[in-house]
Write a protein that holds these residues in place. Sequence first.
Motif, short mmCIF file in Angstrom:
data_model
loop_
_atom_site.label_atom_id
_atom_site.label_comp_id
_atom_site.label_asym_id
_atom_site.label_seq_id
_atom_site.Cartn_x
_atom_site.Cartn_y
_atom_site.Cartn_z
N HIS A 62 0.84 -1.19 0.00
CA HIS A 62 0.00 0.00 0.00
C HIS A 62 0.88 1.24 0.00
N ILE A 74 0.85 5.15 0.50
CA ILE A 74 -0.03 6.11 1.16
C ILE A 74 0.70 7.43 1.41
N GLU A 92 1.21 11.24 3.09
CA GLU A 92 0.95 11.98 4.32
C GLU A 92 -0.10 13.07 4.10
N LYS A 104 -6.26 9.84 3.35
CA LYS A 104 -5.24 9.08 4.08
C LYS A 104 -5.84 8.11 5.09
N GLU A 105 -6.81 8.55 5.89
CA GLU A 105 -7.37 7.67 6.92
C GLU A 105 -8.09 6.48 6.29
N ASN A 116 -7.25 5.25 3.39
CA ASN A 116 -6.14 4.43 2.88
C ASN A 116 -5.70 3.43 3.94
N TYR A 117 -5.49 3.94 5.16
CA TYR A 117 -5.01 3.09 6.24
C TYR A 117 -6.06 2.07 6.67
N LYS A 118 -7.33 2.48 6.66
CA LYS A 118 -8.41 1.56 7.01
C LYS A 118 -8.43 0.38 6.05
N MET A 169 -5.86 -0.72 4.24
CA MET A 169 -4.65 -1.51 4.45
C MET A 169 -4.83 -2.50 5.60
N LYS A 170 -5.53 -2.08 6.66
CA LYS A 170 -5.73 -2.94 7.82
C LYS A 170 -6.67 -4.11 7.54
N LEU A 214 3.91 -1.51 3.51
CA LEU A 214 3.53 -0.10 3.45
C LEU A 214 4.68 0.75 2.94
N HIS A 272 5.17 4.72 2.81
CA HIS A 272 4.62 6.02 3.22
C HIS A 272 5.42 7.12 2.54
#
Length: 234
Positions: free
Chosen positions: A165, A167, A169, A174-175, A177-179, A181-182, A189, A191
């Motif tokens: 992933h 992603i 900054e 972004k949030e 994106n992280y959701k 990925m999890k 990752l 970043h």
Amino acid sequence: MVGNQVQVKKPRVLCLHGFRTSGEILKKMIGKWPDSVLGNFDFDFLDGQYPAKGKSDVESIYDPPYYEWYQVNEIECMHFEECVAHIEDYMIKHGPFDGLLGFSQGGMLASVIPPMQREGTAFTTVPKIKFVIIISGFELRELKSGPPKLLANVYSAPIDCPSIHVIGEKDFLKERNYKLMKSFVNPFLIHHSVGHTVPKLDEKGVETMNKFIEKIQEMFRQELQGGLGLKSAL
């Protein structure tokens, strides 16, 4: 095979562009990456099935035409089944594909194809996707009408498909994106410091991407050795 070294083919990767862009634009965007990364894959770029129905955010940077995969608002997601049928038909005619690369809306699509295969709701006529590369991807927003039927159970279990992933900054998503990925098992990752775009890969990014490539190549070696072992036993 050279000595005991099994020769691994380049994985074929279907690339899915972002909202109101195109396959040609995504090709130019990932062209920023070094040959040491790009040279490990055989990329194929597909356009969405619908011409853009509004202004593209990349008009000042890239020339048209622009396409979109589906349309969405706070209430419903429209033409998602047609989008899936379009991609699956292309995979049948031009595949097989080993992996997927997706940016933004294309990243969302790339992320849900493996679990749709797992659930048997779509992409059952093509080989299992072995890995995904997700750039600024996201989970589809919650809708008042609920998710498209094809996506009803995609997050019911962790997505056990090798993934990396990318992603930013400053990405406005972004949030999300992280959701996304999890939702994957043991994701890689990268970043970066910029926004909702395909970034150039710095030294650390290239190092992480190379580790992901090594994992994919090892997976292919094991599959190939298993196939060779089966043939020798017959």
